[in-house]
Design a protein around this motif. Structure first.
Motif, short mmCIF file in Angstrom:
data_model
loop_
_atom_site.label_atom_id
_atom_site.label_comp_id
_atom_site.label_asym_id
_atom_site.label_seq_id
_atom_site.Cartn_x
_atom_site.Cartn_y
_atom_site.Cartn_z
N ALA A 8 0.83 -1.20 0.00
CA ALA A 8 0.00 0.00 0.00
C ALA A 8 0.87 1.26 0.00
CB ALA A 8 -0.92 0.01 1.22
N TRP A 230 -1.91 -2.03 -5.00
CA TRP A 230 -3.05 -1.61 -4.17
C TRP A 230 -4.09 -2.73 -4.07
CZ3 TRP A 230 -3.69 1.95 -0.67
CH2 TRP A 230 -4.98 2.28 -0.25
N ALA A 233 -2.72 -5.33 -1.78
CA ALA A 233 -2.76 -4.86 -0.39
C ALA A 233 -4.16 -5.00 0.19
CB ALA A 233 -2.30 -3.41 -0.31
N ILE A 242 -6.33 -0.27 5.31
CA ILE A 242 -5.57 -0.02 4.09
C ILE A 242 -6.22 1.10 3.28
CG2 ILE A 242 -4.85 -0.97 1.86
CD1 ILE A 242 -3.22 -2.05 4.14
#
Length: 289
Positions: A8, A230, A233, A242
């Motif tokens: 992230a 992303w 994550a 997150i």
């Protein structure tokens, strides 16, 4: 440190450079060429990544309908998003303002979720939208009631970019495709559409090695790697925690543009950003019975 936070963090870092990198590229190149070449770099990177991961076997399972859906989603969520954003950036001539207004997309996602997914529209969601809209007004106007038509149109296109990505986020949520494969097709669709535009317009120009490096960074890092990391994550970590990290991005973006152009962020841009982020956070608050 958990890997999900590392992924992230890398994605947020790359995203925070979008405003500065895009501004530098758009000052020297046609926006459609920037989009086409960046999308090509992103597609080639994801093609190689999918080949390494063995995901290309999944292409055999897809039907013509699936390819059309992926092409349509890519047209909306990537091509239209960047087309509107780049055009708005060109009119506003301020990367910070453009990036801040673009951060309305989480609110647009909530609004479309209520319309399309039939999620409940609450008082908090309405208040969040109004607060974020006020943030856009502050950011665009700079505290003055008098705004030029160019500023208004530029802000409108940045809002359209956020709207396109918000709608894309909701529609994409209803699909069940491999994220790596889907993202690869999204950028392929973007490259093909922007490439056709370039052929029709005849605006293709040769670019120097530094511009090539900038386009490669834009396509591979801010497009492909950031979105892929992303997604990983979110899939491997605490989704809520997150997701909240993403709100660091526009503030960090101000740091990079401020350092490069050696200027302090506009006070009203900061206040506008605070309003927009506050609106996003408010709509995530759950009412207690």
């Amino acid at each position: 440190m958990k890997k999900s936070y590392l992924y992230a963090g890398i994605a947020i870092f790359f995203w925070s450079t979008i405003a500065l990198v895009s501004d530098l590229l758009l000052k020297r190149m046609d926006s459609m060429q920037v989009l086409a070449v960046s999308a090509l770099f992103a597609f080639l990177f994801l093609l190689a990544l999918n080949a390494i991961k063995g995901n290309l076997q999944e292409l055999k399972k897809l039907k013509i309908k699936d390819y059309l859906i992926l092409f349509g989603l890519g047209s909306m969520g990537i091509f239209l998003y960047y087309f509107f954003l780049y055009y708005g950036m060109g009119l506003l001539q301020d990367p910070d303002k453009s990036f801040i207004i673009n951060y309305l997309w989480p609110l647009a996602t909530v609004l479309f979720a209520c319309i399309i997914l039939k999620e409940k529209f609450t008082f908090l969601k309405g208040a969040a939208i109004l607060l974020s809209f006020f943030g856009v007004v502050l950011t665009t106007s700079g505290g003055s009631l008098a705004m030029s038509s160019t500023q208004l149109v530029g802000a409108l296109f940045c809002v359209l970019a956020a709207t396109a990505y918000g709608l894309f986020s909701v529609l994409n949520k209803r699909c069940n495709y491999n994220n790596y494969i889907a993202m690869m097709f999204f950028y392929l669709a973007t490259f093909l559409i922007s490439g056709v535009f370039l052929l029709v317009q005849g605006n293709w120009r040769a670019f120097d090695p530094w511009q090539t490096l900038g386009l490669a960074y834009n396509g591979i890092c801010t497009y492909a790697i950031a979105y892929t990391l992303w997604a990983v994550a979110l899939a491997t970590g605490d989704t809520a925690k997150i997701s909240n990290l993403a709100y660091i991005t526009p503030f960090l973006s101000m740091v990079w543009t401020g350092l490069y152009y050696q200027k302090l962020p506009n006070l009203f841009s900061i206040l506008g950003l605070v309003c927009i982020v506050a609106g996003i956070l408010i709509q995530n608050i759950k009412k207690r019975m």
